[in-house]
Structure formats: structure tokens, C-alpha cells
Design an enzyme around this catalytic site. Sequence first.
Site, PDB file in Angstrom:
ATOM      1  N   HIS A 139       0.963  -1.017   0.250  1.00 41.25           N
ATOM      2  CA  HIS A 139      -0.363   0.112  -0.180  1.00 41.25           C
ATOM      3  C   HIS A 139       1.079   1.452  -0.151  1.00 41.25           C
ATOM      4  O   HIS A 139       1.828   0.988   0.175  1.00 41.25           O
ATOM      5  CB  HIS A 139      -1.139   0.066   1.720  1.00 41.25           C
TER       6      HIS A 139
ATOM      7  N   ASP B 135      -7.412  -4.774   0.033  1.00 40.43           N
ATOM      8  CA  ASP B 135      -8.632  -5.716  -1.188  1.00 40.43           C
ATOM      9  C   ASP B 135      -8.253  -7.445  -1.186  1.00 40.43           C
ATOM     10  O   ASP B 135      -9.698  -7.921  -1.620  1.00 40.43           O
ATOM     11  CB  ASP B 135      -7.657  -5.681  -2.008  1.00 40.43           C
TER      12      ASP B 135
END
Length: 338
Positions: A228, A280
Site C-alpha cells: 500500500h 482488497d
Amino acid sequence: GYDINDLAKNPSFEECVFVLWNDRLPTKRELEDFRAELIPEMNLPRPLVQWFKRVPRGVHPMVMLRSAVSDLALYDKETEDNSVEANRRKAARLVAKVPSIIAGFHRIYNGQELVPPDPKKSIAVNFLRMFTGEEPDKKSREAIELMFVLHADHGFNASTFAARVTASTLADIYAAVTAAIGALKGPLHGGANQRVMEMLEGIGSPDDVEDYINGLLARRERIMGFGHRVYKVEDPRARHLRKYSEDVCGGDVACSRYFAISRQIEKQVKKTKGIYPNVDFYSATVQHALGIPVEYYTTLFAASRTAGWTAHVMEQLADNRLMRPLSLIHISEPTRQL
């Protein structure tokens, strides 16, 4: 300023939306009034429902959603009213209608009747029952509320920036949210959860994970659902989704296999790359367990994130300045000579 772990203990999407729009938690009465305002707005304009029937077969649901949200502007008399009060009302309509658009399109696309919203149910639970046509059990209700809460906002990400820069031109709020949906569609943003499920489907069993991941790394391909731009440690949202992924997959053989593969991927990637899963990664298996087809995964992200997008748009317009960033252009030497 509220801890995500606190919001995730007893998730309530409407409560989360209220926080995003008002910077504080609602009282019990305020929350009841807010729900009473939102749920009736889940009903869709009849022309939009008729349009669902004309959408070509094979169109990705995110393409449909992008067009449908833009289309909502046609049926709102306040579209061009950029006052604080009008934008607040339009934000409520968007937060309520986007889940209905997704559920309604899915059912019409599959030749099924629309399921009307239940005024006694939350937006998230209504979405699931309107999508599947079934009353969700307790675990599923908790999981869908958590999904909506955890995806509701996440700082100044790509889609939020798209919404704010559009709003900064004083375009209407529907234009801003349409722009955000366009940005969310990409696999490097919201589209990643669909790619995660496609990865899980491509792995036969947990025993195949090591070879699969090593193959991706050897080819320098991206491992979807990991890493991320913000977090160098574990994404706190992934921690909560991991738990619910295990819970809702418990009684389903195929889903349990996907969860086992996910856990093995997580261990393998941590060992070889030292990176952690993001939101996700486990949202893919949760959505699979809830009966949502893989091509709709990113639309659920959009249904939730509309709360954050509208919060940012209203904040932008409260003290607006046109976003016009400068850019540095590197011109290569041969071009310079030309």
C-alpha cells in the site's frame, strides 16, 4: 479522529456516514432520523430502471455504474444548485441510490424482479438482500456492514482526488462522483479486489501457493492485494476482514478453500517480500461468501466509498479553490534539439 477498531466492533454504515459528514458520532435520535432520511432515497427513478434493460450484454458493472450515476443528474431538480443545503440532500441521495443501482442492475440483467428496500433495514443490509433476493443471516449482515464501513473513506486516494478536483471547478456533485468512479475502476485502485479473486481462482490448492507466488515474483508481476502507498505495516482494515472472511466462509467448502489459499499466500508473501495484505485481499473472499459475483466486487467498493467522496466534495466546496497544479516536464535532449 475515531479509531477504525472501535468503528469495526459494532459496524453501522449510517453511523460511519454521519461521522464523515459531521465530524462526530450521532446521538441515538440523530442516527434514527438519519436512517429515516436515507432509506427512502434508495428508490430509483423509473427511467433509470428501464435503461438497465438496454445495457448491452457483457458490459462491466463498473462501466454501467459510471454511466448510471451520471444519469442520476438528469432526474434531480437540484443538480445545478451548489448550495450547502442542496449538496447535503444530493449527497444523501447518492449514498442511498448507488447501492440500489448496483443491486437493481444485477437483478434486471439476470431477468429477475427488483427487490424494494426494507425501511427497517440498513443501507448495507438492504443492498445485500436487494442484490441476492434473500434475507441475509446474522453473520452476513455483520460482514456486509463491516465491508461498507471499512471502505467508506481512506484519505486522499486517487478516486477521492478525482472527485475533489472535479468539484473544485464547481461542477455538480454527480459529475464529481462520476469522475471518482472512473478512477476507482482501475486495477491499481478499486479494481484490485476483482483481480485478487481471479488470482485465488487460478490457484488449485494451498499446496500450489509457493510455486504460484514465486512464479509471479520471477516474472516481476504484481501480487494483487498486497502492499500500500500509505501502510508499511499491516493495513488495519485487512485485519478485520480476515476474521470475517474466515467466519462467513466456514460452512462453504469452496469458500473455505479460498480462505485457506489466502492465508497461505499471506504467509508466503510476508516471508519472501516482507509486505502485508491490504483491504482488497480479504474483501474478495468475504464478497464471494456473500454471494456477490467477482465482476461486481469493485461496485460494492464504490457503493461504500460514495460516503467518503461526497464528504470530500462538500468539504471542498465549503472553502473552494480551483485545483490547478503545476507540472514538471522533462524534455529529452533529442527533442530539445528539434
